[in-house]
Design a protein around this motif. Structure first.
Motif, mmCIF file in Angstrom:
data_model
loop_
_atom_site.group_PDB
_atom_site.id
_atom_site.type_symbol
_atom_site.label_atom_id
_atom_site.label_comp_id
_atom_site.label_asym_id
_atom_site.label_seq_id
_atom_site.Cartn_x
_atom_site.Cartn_y
_atom_site.Cartn_z
ATOM 1 N N GLU A 218 0.969 -1.113 0.161
ATOM 2 C CA GLU A 218 0.141 -0.074 -0.116
ATOM 3 C C GLU A 218 0.753 1.345 0.047
ATOM 4 O O GLU A 218 1.928 1.264 0.841
ATOM 5 C CB GLU A 218 -0.839 0.008 1.323
ATOM 6 N N THR A 219 0.486 2.268 -0.790
ATOM 7 C CA THR A 219 1.122 3.346 -0.886
ATOM 8 C C THR A 219 0.451 4.645 -1.070
ATOM 9 O O THR A 219 -0.900 4.407 -1.906
ATOM 10 C CB THR A 219 2.373 3.253 -1.911
ATOM 11 N N MET A 220 0.743 5.899 -0.853
ATOM 12 C CA MET A 220 0.207 7.122 -1.457
ATOM 13 C C MET A 220 0.560 7.074 -3.122
ATOM 14 O O MET A 220 1.615 6.781 -3.032
ATOM 15 C CB MET A 220 0.616 8.325 -0.787
ATOM 16 N N PHE A 221 -0.368 7.462 -3.759
ATOM 17 C CA PHE A 221 -0.128 7.920 -5.119
ATOM 18 C C PHE A 221 -0.848 9.144 -5.791
ATOM 19 O O PHE A 221 -1.848 9.426 -5.146
ATOM 20 C CB PHE A 221 -0.350 6.513 -5.922
ATOM 21 N N GLU A 222 -0.058 9.494 -6.896
ATOM 22 C CA GLU A 222 -0.802 10.398 -7.768
ATOM 23 C C GLU A 222 -0.473 10.299 -9.218
ATOM 24 O O GLU A 222 0.595 9.799 -9.439
ATOM 25 C CB GLU A 222 -0.445 11.792 -7.406
ATOM 26 N N ILE A 223 -1.424 10.388 -9.942
ATOM 27 C CA ILE A 223 -1.201 10.341 -11.543
ATOM 28 C C ILE A 223 -1.412 11.575 -12.212
ATOM 29 O O ILE A 223 -2.389 12.244 -12.163
ATOM 30 C CB ILE A 223 -2.244 9.162 -12.098
ATOM 31 N N TYR A 224 -0.570 12.182 -13.057
ATOM 32 C CA TYR A 224 -0.523 13.361 -13.650
ATOM 33 C C TYR A 224 -0.250 13.010 -15.323
ATOM 34 O O TYR A 224 0.238 12.184 -15.500
ATOM 35 C CB TYR A 224 0.676 14.133 -13.330
ATOM 36 N N ASP A 225 -1.226 13.874 -15.863
ATOM 37 C CA ASP A 225 -1.025 13.947 -17.437
ATOM 38 C C ASP A 225 0.253 14.511 -17.709
ATOM 39 O O ASP A 225 1.023 15.272 -16.826
ATOM 40 C CB ASP A 225 -2.143 14.355 -18.392
ATOM 41 N N ILE A 226 0.442 14.588 -19.258
ATOM 42 C CA ILE A 226 1.905 15.370 -19.626
ATOM 43 C C ILE A 226 1.864 16.819 -19.422
ATOM 44 O O ILE A 226 2.638 17.677 -19.369
ATOM 45 C CB ILE A 226 2.238 14.891 -20.985
ATOM 46 N N TYR A 227 0.548 17.430 -19.152
ATOM 47 C CA TYR A 227 0.352 18.866 -18.894
ATOM 48 C C TYR A 227 0.551 19.217 -17.658
ATOM 49 O O TYR A 227 0.328 20.410 -17.142
ATOM 50 C CB TYR A 227 -0.852 19.089 -19.582
ATOM 51 N N GLY A 228 0.561 18.459 -16.457
ATOM 52 C CA GLY A 228 0.643 18.362 -15.178
ATOM 53 C C GLY A 228 -0.697 18.695 -14.539
ATOM 54 O O GLY A 228 -0.713 18.832 -13.417
ATOM 55 N N ASN A 229 -1.847 18.020 -14.999
ATOM 56 C CA ASN A 229 -3.150 18.005 -14.482
ATOM 57 C C ASN A 229 -3.133 16.754 -13.720
ATOM 58 O O ASN A 229 -2.905 15.624 -14.411
ATOM 59 C CB ASN A 229 -4.039 18.264 -15.726
ATOM 60 N N ILE A 230 -3.660 16.578 -12.729
ATOM 61 C CA ILE A 230 -3.884 15.557 -11.596
ATOM 62 C C ILE A 230 -5.332 14.813 -12.478
ATOM 63 O O ILE A 230 -6.074 15.425 -12.496
ATOM 64 C CB ILE A 230 -3.836 15.905 -10.271
ATOM 65 N N ILE A 231 -4.909 13.293 -12.415
ATOM 66 C CA ILE A 231 -5.853 12.675 -12.990
ATOM 67 C C ILE A 231 -6.563 11.591 -11.781
ATOM 68 O O ILE A 231 -7.714 11.525 -11.646
ATOM 69 C CB ILE A 231 -5.281 11.693 -13.954
ATOM 70 N N LYS A 232 -5.590 11.087 -11.025
ATOM 71 C CA LYS A 232 -6.158 10.445 -9.570
ATOM 72 C C LYS A 232 -5.046 10.699 -8.632
ATOM 73 O O LYS A 232 -3.906 10.939 -8.938
ATOM 74 C CB LYS A 232 -6.008 8.810 -10.114
ATOM 75 N N PRO A 245 -7.773 7.634 -20.696
ATOM 76 C CA PRO A 245 -7.317 7.718 -22.120
ATOM 77 C C PRO A 245 -5.824 7.200 -22.297
ATOM 78 O O PRO A 245 -5.012 7.134 -21.658
ATOM 79 C CB PRO A 245 -7.526 8.881 -22.762
ATOM 80 N N LYS A 246 -5.810 6.547 -23.569
ATOM 81 C CA LYS A 246 -4.364 6.311 -23.899
ATOM 82 C C LYS A 246 -3.435 7.498 -23.897
ATOM 83 O O LYS A 246 -3.984 8.384 -24.605
ATOM 84 C CB LYS A 246 -4.291 5.512 -25.501
ATOM 85 N N GLY A 247 -2.072 7.099 -23.610
ATOM 86 C CA GLY A 247 -1.313 8.146 -23.624
ATOM 87 C C GLY A 247 -0.127 8.032 -22.670
ATOM 88 O O GLY A 247 -0.027 7.046 -21.963
#
Length: 262
Positions: A218-232, A245-247
């Motif tokens: 278990e861990t803290m996590f964050e997912i960003y797109d290539i523009y720096g927007n947080i997704i999850k 989406p794919k990318g």
């Protein structure tokens, strides 16, 4: 009966004129053993701008018919740190100016007497000289930046206070700091608090169907797109990415930043 009706009609007319011709300046803050000073301009009509002052719903006895006046908060039996809600009613063609509004706005003045963390993530700090009930923001250094991980509301009084916060630790060395942000974005920081963890760094993999990220712990996590927007963002051992989406994305977890593709 006629006199009563006439009185009610006149009262309604007066109330309508008052609400139509009068504006209200509101100051919301805390009592810090200082009074407020008001610059009171001349109205475009007759007399001075300010018409009435209320503090916490009560009309004050301050003398307001002058070019400057004082709202005497010390006369209101307030205690240090009490909330104050000030209403200055004024003519609509002018507005009084509060000369020292910072004296009722909380400022970060805390002094940390001691601070430490335990191996299970309990951070404890002892303070004094707080100036208003500002939140303590706990930040953790990971992913090459300081990340806010929680808040604890400060008591806001000068006496000594003790606070605790439960943090999620990463593997290896963990760095934390505590800050408060006050009026005009004035910021005050604590020194860094270091906690060494015995946790093993988790690894991750993406399932063959590209629908999930799986961590080994278990861990803290964050997912960003290539523009720096947080997704999850979240905490756990699995992350559903079926709706992404794919990318190309950036996965932040534990103390690591990894590029992933879907």
């Amino acid at each position: 009966m006629k006199r009563l009706m006439l009185f009610l009609v006149l009262s309604l007319v007066y109330s309508f004129l008052w609400s139509d011709e009068v504006k209200k300046l509101v100051i919301d803050g805390v009592y810090q053993q200082k009074n407020l000073y008001i610059q009171n301009y001349y109205s475009g009509s007759v007399g001075f701008c300010a018409l009435e002052v209320k503090v916490n719903g009560n009309i004050t006895t301050d003398e307001i018919n002058s070019s400057a006046f004082e709202i005497d908060l010390s006369a209101l039996n307030l205690k240090y740190g009490d909330k104050v809600f000030i209403e200055i009613y004024h003519k609509k063609d002018c507005m009084p100016k509060v000369l020292n509004i910072e004296d009722v706005r909380p400022m970060p003045t805390f002094v940390i007497l001691a601070a430490h963390g335990t191996s299970d993530g309990i951070i404890t700090w002892i303070t004094e000289d707080e100036n208003g009930p500002l939140p303590y923001i706990i930040e953790q250094f990971k992913w090459n930046k300081w990340v806010p991980v929680g808040e604890v509301i400060g008591k806001g009084t000068p006496e000594r206070h003790t606070y605790t916060f439960k943090a999620f630790l990463t593997s290896g060395e963990n760095k934390f700091r505590i800050k408060q942000v006050g009026f005009n974005n004035t910021v005050r920081y604590s020194n860094e608090i270091i906690i060494k963890s015995t946790k093993t760094k988790p690894n991750f993999s993406i399932t063959k169907d590209k629908r999930e990220i799986q961590f080994t712990d278990e861990t803290m996590f964050e997912i960003y797109d290539i523009y720096g927007n947080i997704i999850k963002r979240g905490y756990g051992i699995n992350v559903d990415i079926s709706n992404i989406p794919k990318g190309t994305y950036y996965l932040c977890y534990d103390r690591e930043v990894a590029e992933i593709k879907k």
